[in-house]
Design a protein around this motif. Structure first.
Motif, PDB file in Angstrom:
ATOM      1  N   ALA A 191       0.829  -1.213   0.000  1.00 54.31           N
ATOM      2  CA  ALA A 191       0.000   0.000   0.000  1.00 54.31           C
ATOM      3  C   ALA A 191       0.867   1.268   0.000  1.00 54.31           C
ATOM      4  N   LYS A 192       1.917   1.275   0.826  1.00 50.34           N
ATOM      5  CA  LYS A 192       2.734   2.489   0.910  1.00 50.34           C
ATOM      6  C   LYS A 192       3.430   2.806  -0.409  1.00 50.34           C
ATOM      7  N   PRO A 193       4.084   1.844  -1.064  1.00 47.78           N
ATOM      8  CA  PRO A 193       4.663   2.183  -2.381  1.00 47.78           C
ATOM      9  C   PRO A 193       3.633   2.597  -3.413  1.00 47.78           C
ATOM     10  N   THR A 194       2.444   2.002  -3.334  1.00 44.52           N
ATOM     11  CA  THR A 194       1.400   2.371  -4.294  1.00 44.52           C
ATOM     12  C   THR A 194       0.969   3.820  -4.102  1.00 44.52           C
ATOM     13  N   ILE A 195       0.826   4.238  -2.845  1.00 48.38           N
ATOM     14  CA  ILE A 195       0.449   5.628  -2.572  1.00 48.38           C
ATOM     15  C   ILE A 195       1.554   6.580  -3.007  1.00 48.38           C
ATOM     16  N   GLU A 196       2.791   6.190  -2.782  1.00 43.67           N
ATOM     17  CA  GLU A 196       3.909   7.063  -3.115  1.00 43.67           C
ATOM     18  C   GLU A 196       4.118   7.188  -4.622  1.00 43.67           C
ATOM     19  N   ILE A 197       3.470   6.353  -5.403  1.00 41.28           N
ATOM     20  CA  ILE A 197       3.536   6.526  -6.863  1.00 41.28           C
ATOM     21  C   ILE A 197       2.979   7.881  -7.273  1.00 41.28           C
ATOM     22  N   LEU A 198       1.999   8.378  -6.490  1.00 38.96           N
ATOM     23  CA  LEU A 198       1.420   9.688  -6.795  1.00 38.96           C
ATOM     24  C   LEU A 198       2.486  10.776  -6.820  1.00 38.96           C
ATOM     25  N   ALA A 199       3.518  10.638  -5.972  1.00 34.35           N
ATOM     26  CA  ALA A 199       4.572  11.652  -5.933  1.00 34.35           C
ATOM     27  C   ALA A 199       5.456  11.608  -7.167  1.00 34.35           C
ATOM     28  N   PHE A 257       3.397  12.943  -0.014  1.00 35.87           N
ATOM     29  CA  PHE A 257       4.445  13.685   0.682  1.00 35.87           C
ATOM     30  C   PHE A 257       4.148  13.759   2.172  1.00 35.87           C
ATOM     31  N   VAL A 258       2.906  14.099   2.511  1.00 34.69           N
ATOM     32  CA  VAL A 258       2.507  14.194   3.920  1.00 34.69           C
ATOM     33  C   VAL A 258       2.452  12.817   4.560  1.00 34.69           C
ATOM     34  N   SER A 259       1.849  11.860   3.877  1.00 34.24           N
ATOM     35  CA  SER A 259       1.655  10.540   4.475  1.00 34.24           C
ATOM     36  C   SER A 259       2.983   9.822   4.693  1.00 34.24           C
ATOM     37  N   SER A 260       3.898   9.928   3.759  1.00 37.96           N
ATOM     38  CA  SER A 260       5.174   9.228   3.896  1.00 37.96           C
ATOM     39  C   SER A 260       5.989   9.787   5.046  1.00 37.96           C
ATOM     40  N   LEU A 261       6.100  11.118   5.128  1.00 39.79           N
ATOM     41  CA  LEU A 261       6.860  11.715   6.226  1.00 39.79           C
ATOM     42  C   LEU A 261       6.198  11.432   7.566  1.00 39.79           C
ATOM     43  N   SER A 262       4.881  11.568   7.639  1.00 40.40           N
ATOM     44  CA  SER A 262       4.184  11.323   8.908  1.00 40.40           C
ATOM     45  C   SER A 262       4.277   9.858   9.311  1.00 40.40           C
ATOM     46  N   ASP A 263       4.195   8.958   8.347  1.00 37.76           N
ATOM     47  CA  ASP A 263       4.307   7.535   8.657  1.00 37.76           C
ATOM     48  C   ASP A 263       5.688   7.209   9.224  1.00 37.76           C
ATOM     49  N   GLY A 300       7.527  16.273  14.733  1.00 34.65           N
ATOM     50  CA  GLY A 300       7.907  15.820  13.396  1.00 34.65           C
ATOM     51  C   GLY A 300       6.784  15.947  12.393  1.00 34.65           C
ATOM     52  N   ILE A 301       5.553  15.668  12.834  1.00 39.44           N
ATOM     53  CA  ILE A 301       4.406  15.803  11.931  1.00 39.44           C
ATOM     54  C   ILE A 301       4.203  17.264  11.550  1.00 39.44           C
ATOM     55  N   THR A 302       4.371  18.173  12.515  1.00 39.22           N
ATOM     56  CA  THR A 302       4.245  19.601  12.215  1.00 39.22           C
ATOM     57  C   THR A 302       5.294  20.040  11.203  1.00 39.22           C
ATOM     58  N   GLY A 303       6.515  19.540  11.374  1.00 40.16           N
ATOM     59  CA  GLY A 303       7.546  19.854  10.393  1.00 40.16           C
ATOM     60  C   GLY A 303       7.199  19.332   9.013  1.00 40.16           C
ATOM     61  N   ALA A 304       6.593  18.136   8.954  1.00 38.30           N
ATOM     62  CA  ALA A 304       6.169  17.584   7.665  1.00 38.30           C
ATOM     63  C   ALA A 304       5.090  18.453   7.031  1.00 38.30           C
ATOM     64  N   PHE A 305       4.177  18.971   7.855  1.00 38.76           N
ATOM     65  CA  PHE A 305       3.126  19.841   7.330  1.00 38.76           C
ATOM     66  C   PHE A 305       3.718  21.127   6.740  1.00 38.76           C
ATOM     67  N   LEU A 306       4.686  21.715   7.437  1.00 35.61           N
ATOM     68  CA  LEU A 306       5.276  22.956   6.942  1.00 35.61           C
ATOM     69  C   LEU A 306       6.073  22.720   5.663  1.00 35.61           C
ATOM     70  N   LEU A 307       6.738  21.584   5.567  1.00 37.51           N
ATOM     71  CA  LEU A 307       7.424  21.262   4.323  1.00 37.51           C
ATOM     72  C   LEU A 307       6.424  21.064   3.187  1.00 37.51           C
ATOM     73  N   ALA A 308       5.258  20.503   3.510  1.00 34.46           N
ATOM     74  CA  ALA A 308       4.210  20.362   2.497  1.00 34.46           C
ATOM     75  C   ALA A 308       3.700  21.726   2.050  1.00 34.46           C
ATOM     76  N   VAL A 309       3.637  22.692   2.983  1.00 31.14           N
ATOM     77  CA  VAL A 309       3.220  24.049   2.615  1.00 31.14           C
ATOM     78  C   VAL A 309       4.183  24.644   1.600  1.00 31.14           C
TER      79      VAL A 309
END
Length: 459
Positions: free
Chosen positions: A268-276, A325-331, A367-376
């Motif tokens: 599932a994780k590699p499949t989702i990351e295909i979007l990136a 991007f968000v899901s991979s970093l947060s995971d 770490g999740i907050t940092g991932a959100f700001l990088l997504a911004v």
């Protein structure tokens, strides 16, 4: 010739490594006659390869950098001074191209002059001699380095220290290239932006509420160059994208880290990351041809007017793009929370969902907050999706169902077409780029600060 020389040089480096490896093993010996070396045999082989390859590569690079200068000077020496003095820089470039074409045998369309034929003959002769000389010098330097390094190998020689020193220098040079590239980008944008501010005042640019640049042939800044409509459109599209990406991405990360089985997570994780990995132009076309008309159709069904190209369309598709991007970093951050914290919470009687809400997420929140700001910062700098799906309407309004324009769209617009790059209509793109750079840099700095300041260290 360069490719042949490079191949021969790489072969010499491979042979040098094997020779150094062989000599170090011979020094170490076997059985009762074995002795201890300071370093493992591979380090001795690597050191001989380094001495064989690096000096020769440096000579090759310097030779290729200086050779065109000498050849061009040889061409100009064959041109009469009366003709050479009347040539500007562009005419000299044309002359060099003609001489090179004649020397290569392809020739030129018109009848060449006598001095051009003479210069081409001199050019071809010097280029041929230079190729042979370069080959001989580089190979001799490689062989000298090989012999020198071979003689230095002994039982007490600190080969590992030498190899690691070269590696550290190489890493420092790579870091320096990255830093100098960043400085070069900033300085180039800053110089052109300062040139733009000679035409338009910074106050009118940063606080203006109207964007309507006028195009003129006089080089003057006609029209309005207000940044606020573009900045507001950028923030509106980015906010919609984050409203899509952050909840969905975080829920995906929680499910994959806490609920999904290892087998499901593995695919599932590699499949989702295909979007990136999908090119952003594909997202833009998808937004323009599918998502925009779909939103317009939904709006017609409920009696709400929604433009096919709007902030909503661009923001929604951009949010889909940012989800991995968000899901991979947060995971990755959630999975780093120690298992002991989860077991302690469950041992005290908390349910799995309560453990996630009250233990896991608070521990991973920095770490999740940092991932959100990088997504911004990723959303703010997106270009192709908003070029195709936002509508390119630089108006200051708060309706996300209408078309907007962003900073990146305007940069593309100002730098395309038949544009004089010395005019304010083109220079404004550098001021916009510098503004966007400062915004994304600030977001990245804040993200890194939050991660470093509030990061939890677990054993």
């Amino acid at each position: 010739m360069n490719l042949l020389l490079l191949g021969v040089l790489l072969a010499f480096v491979a042979v040098a490594y094997q020779l150094g490896l062989k000599k170090s093993r011979q020094l170490a010996g076997k059985g009762n006659s074995s002795v201890s070396l300071h370093s493992r045999p591979g380090y001795y082989g690597a050191l001989v390869a380094i001495w064989c390859g690096i000096p020769a590569f440096i000579i090759l690079i310097l030779w290729n950098a200086l050779e065109p200068v000498l050849l061009h000077q040889a061409v100009f020496n064959q041109v009469p001074s009366s003709i050479l003095s009347g040539l500007d820089e562009a005419s000299r470039t044309v002359l060099l191209d003609r001489v090179q074409a004649i020397a290569s045998g392809f020739g030129v369309t018109d009848q060449p002059q006598a001095y051009e034929l003479k210069a081409a003959e001199q050019y071809a002769q010097m280029a041929k001699i230079g190729d042979y000389a370069k080959f001989a010098v580089v190979i001799c330097v490689a062989m000298a380095g090989l012999i020198f390094a071979q003689k230095r190998i002994n039982q007490k020689y600190r080969a590992r220290n030498g190899v690691e020193k070269v590696i550290r220098i190489g890493l420092a040079l790579c870091s320096g290239v990255a830093i100098l590239t960043t400085i070069g980008i900033v300085m180039s944008m800053l110089s052109e932006a300062l040139h733009f501010f000679h035409f338009v005042s910074p106050a009118a640019f940063f606080f203006g509420t109207e964007w309507n640049p006028g195009f003129s042939t006089t080089g003057n800044a006609e029209g309005s160059y207000g940044l606020l409509p573009l900045l507001w459109g950028t923030l509106m599209v980015s906010a919609i994208a984050l409203l899509v990406a952050i909840p969905v991405g975080l829920m995906i990360a929680i499910y994959l880290a806490e609920y999904a089985s290892p087998r499901l997570r593995a695919w599932a994780k590699p499949t989702i990351e295909i979007l990136a990995g999908i090119p952003t132009i594909v997202y833009g076309v998808f937004a323009m041809m599918v998502v925009g008309p779909f939103f317009k159709y939904l709006g017609d069904q409920v009696g709400v007017e929604i433009n096919a190209t709007s902030a909503l369309t661009a923001g929604f598709v951009m949010g889909v793009m940012i989800i991995p991007f968000v899901s991979s970093l947060s995971d990755d951050i959630i999975t780093q929370v120690p298992r002991a914290l989860r077991d302690g919470s469950l041992g005290l009687g908390a349910t799995k969902s309560e453990t996630i809400r009250q233990v896991v997420l608070p521990a991973a929140l920095p770490g999740i907050t940092g991932a959100f700001l990088l997504a911004v910062s990723r959303a703010v700098g997106e270009t192709m999706i908003v070029v195709l799906a936002a509508g390119n309407s630089p108006l200051l309004h708060v309706n996300p169902l209408e078309a907007v324009s962003t900073v990146t769209v305007t940069i593309v617009k100002q730098l395309t077409g038949d544009t004089d790059f010395a005019s304010p209509q083109a220079l404004v793109a550098f001021a916009l780029g510098l503004t966007l750079f400062v915004i994304t840099l600030g977001l990245n700095i804040v993200a890194l600060y939050i991660v470093r300041k509030y990061r939890e260290q677990y054993e």
